[in-house]
Design a protein around this motif. Structure first.
Motif, mmCIF file in Angstrom:
data_model
loop_
_atom_site.group_PDB
_atom_site.id
_atom_site.type_symbol
_atom_site.label_atom_id
_atom_site.label_comp_id
_atom_site.label_asym_id
_atom_site.label_seq_id
_atom_site.Cartn_x
_atom_site.Cartn_y
_atom_site.Cartn_z
ATOM 1 N N CYS A 29 0.672 -1.441 0.418
ATOM 2 C CA CYS A 29 -0.101 0.141 -0.225
ATOM 3 C C CYS A 29 0.447 0.876 0.236
ATOM 4 O O CYS A 29 0.782 2.251 -0.678
ATOM 5 C CB CYS A 29 -0.843 -0.118 1.166
ATOM 6 S SG CYS A 29 -2.097 1.051 1.241
ATOM 7 N N ARG A 172 -13.240 -0.675 -6.744
ATOM 8 C CA ARG A 172 -12.934 -1.218 -5.724
ATOM 9 C C ARG A 172 -14.105 -1.133 -4.179
ATOM 10 O O ARG A 172 -14.014 -0.938 -3.352
ATOM 11 C CB ARG A 172 -11.790 -0.159 -5.453
ATOM 12 C CG ARG A 172 -12.506 1.476 -5.378
ATOM 13 C CD ARG A 172 -12.612 1.426 -3.564
ATOM 14 N NE ARG A 172 -10.988 2.318 -2.890
ATOM 15 C CZ ARG A 172 -11.510 1.738 -1.765
ATOM 16 N NH1 ARG A 172 -12.775 0.856 -1.542
ATOM 17 N NH2 ARG A 172 -10.587 1.567 -0.846
ATOM 18 N N ASP A 200 -9.660 -4.717 -8.497
ATOM 19 C CA ASP A 200 -9.426 -4.182 -7.211
ATOM 20 C C ASP A 200 -9.462 -4.990 -6.026
ATOM 21 O O ASP A 200 -10.157 -4.547 -4.903
ATOM 22 C CB ASP A 200 -8.844 -1.994 -6.868
ATOM 23 C CG ASP A 200 -8.058 -2.532 -5.226
ATOM 24 O OD1 ASP A 200 -7.416 -3.804 -4.777
ATOM 25 O OD2 ASP A 200 -8.272 -1.055 -5.111
ATOM 26 N N HIS A 203 -8.797 -3.773 -2.043
ATOM 27 C CA HIS A 203 -9.322 -3.091 -1.596
ATOM 28 C C HIS A 203 -11.065 -3.190 -1.427
ATOM 29 O O HIS A 203 -11.828 -2.618 -0.798
ATOM 30 C CB HIS A 203 -9.403 -1.343 -1.842
ATOM 31 C CG HIS A 203 -7.677 -0.756 -2.163
ATOM 32 N ND1 HIS A 203 -6.893 -1.418 -2.520
ATOM 33 C CD2 HIS A 203 -7.428 -0.196 -0.578
ATOM 34 C CE1 HIS A 203 -5.775 0.278 -2.027
ATOM 35 N NE2 HIS A 203 -6.008 0.316 -0.461
ATOM 36 N N GLN A 206 -12.138 -4.319 2.768
ATOM 37 C CA GLN A 206 -11.405 -3.315 3.008
ATOM 38 C C GLN A 206 -13.060 -3.623 3.375
ATOM 39 O O GLN A 206 -14.476 -2.931 3.591
ATOM 40 C CB GLN A 206 -11.125 -2.154 2.770
ATOM 41 C CG GLN A 206 -10.969 -1.664 3.417
ATOM 42 C CD GLN A 206 -9.608 0.160 3.096
ATOM 43 O OE1 GLN A 206 -10.592 1.029 2.452
ATOM 44 N NE2 GLN A 206 -8.715 0.093 3.164
ATOM 45 N N ASP A 251 -3.070 -0.747 5.836
ATOM 46 C CA ASP A 251 -3.941 -1.380 4.262
ATOM 47 C C ASP A 251 -3.347 -2.879 5.145
ATOM 48 O O ASP A 251 -3.945 -3.798 3.782
ATOM 49 C CB ASP A 251 -4.060 -1.120 3.471
ATOM 50 C CG ASP A 251 -5.034 -0.007 3.563
ATOM 51 O OD1 ASP A 251 -6.044 0.239 4.627
ATOM 52 O OD2 ASP A 251 -5.189 0.041 1.945
ATOM 53 N N ASN A 254 -6.109 -5.988 4.807
ATOM 54 C CA ASN A 254 -7.103 -6.266 3.273
ATOM 55 C C ASN A 254 -5.686 -6.741 2.113
ATOM 56 O O ASN A 254 -6.332 -6.829 1.079
ATOM 57 C CB ASN A 254 -7.616 -5.286 3.440
ATOM 58 C CG ASN A 254 -7.707 -4.132 2.489
ATOM 59 O OD1 ASN A 254 -7.529 -3.003 3.787
ATOM 60 N ND2 ASN A 254 -7.227 -3.540 1.801
#
Length: 277
Positions: A29, A172, A200, A203, A206, A251, A254
């Motif tokens: 990230c 995302r 993505d 994300h 997430q 991050d 995730n």
């Protein structure tokens, strides 16, 4: 393959975008250190090379949209660009990084191949235009609050600066109540009418701001969603990858563990081959 990007095919270094060949964007990230990003780039490049999947390295020099003011943001503009330039020179990889401010675009474009517009900023006209005016490729992440059909306006803003602007869009996930996201696979087909589309897979799992000032995640669903996206016909896959997600400075909750990258890509490439057949 759903959707049709028409004549939107273009090159980023040795990576063909929108050509029908699946490509990979991957990396940590945030830049945690020059040593770490180089180790990650080398490891992912070896995997991508073994599988013959075109690869763009990604890492952010500044994560300006962290939930908490106490969170690690990265080394900053000048040091971050220096690190990314040296990495690109050493590996030969195309490099992608986030830009949060229109004033940073020209400086960042000196050292990277793709300027990425964060999801929260996908409607910021000045930022989109400044990124496009650099002549670099632009990846616009779809905001969690934006419909897929409204992303055509982001593409139009970028194309307004040049007839040859290179742009692609990244899905995302969309806000689903508080601290949760959901992926509508229809968005991949919708956005592919306007530009090549990347999914993505990290994300999208997430759980934003769900852990007392930091975001959580459900990484066990990364394979599920990426398999579905490739079957639906995306042009590329975006994955935040870390060799020790539990210790990642941004991050990690995730992120995909580096050990899981090769088997996941093998599955995705098999699905991609089957859908094209």
């Amino acid at each position: 393959m759903v959707g049709n990007p028409g004549n939107h095919e273009f090159e980023i270094g040795n990576v063909q975008v929108g050509s029908g060949q699946l490509f990979l964007i991957a990396g940590p990230c945030v830049i945690e250190s020059e040593t770490h990003v180089r180790a990650m780039a080398d490891a992912i490049q070896r995997i991508a090379g073994d599988l013959r999947i075109p690869y763009i390295f990604k890492a952010s020099y500044d994560k300006a949209n962290r939930t908490s003011v106490k969170s690690f943001r990265g080394p900053g503009l000048e040091e971050g660009c220096r690190i990314l330039r040296r990495l690109a020179q050493a590996t030969g990889l195309p490099v992608l990084t986030d830009v949060h401010d229109a004033h940073d675009c020209d400086r960042v474009a000196e050292d990277v191949d793709v300027l990425q517009i964060p999801a929260f900023l996908c409607r910021q006209t000045d930022l989109l235009v400044a990124a496009a005016q650099t002549g670099r490729a632009v990846n616009v992440k779809k905001g969690q609050f934006v419909s897929p059909w409204d992303m055509r306006h982001a593409v139009e803003k970028i194309h307004s600066t040049s007839n040859h602007a290179r742009v692609f869009l990244t899905e995302r996930g969309a806000s689903f109540g508080y601290n949760n996201l959901v992926v509508d696979m229809r968005s991949l087909a919708v956005m592919r009418k306007y530009a090549p589309v990347v999914f993505d897979g990290t994300h999208s799992v997430q759980t934003p701001s769900a852990q007392d000032g930091v975001s959580g995640g459900q990484p066990e669903f990364i394979p599920v969603l990426t398999r579905a996206a490739v079957a639906a016909g995306v042009d590329g896959i975006f994955l935040e990858v870390h060799d020790d997600p539990a210790r990642a400075k941004s991050d990690g909750a995730n992120a995909l563990d580096l050990k899981q990258l090769k088997p996941l890509l093998e599955t995705l490439l098999a699905i991609h081959s089957a859908t094209r057949a």
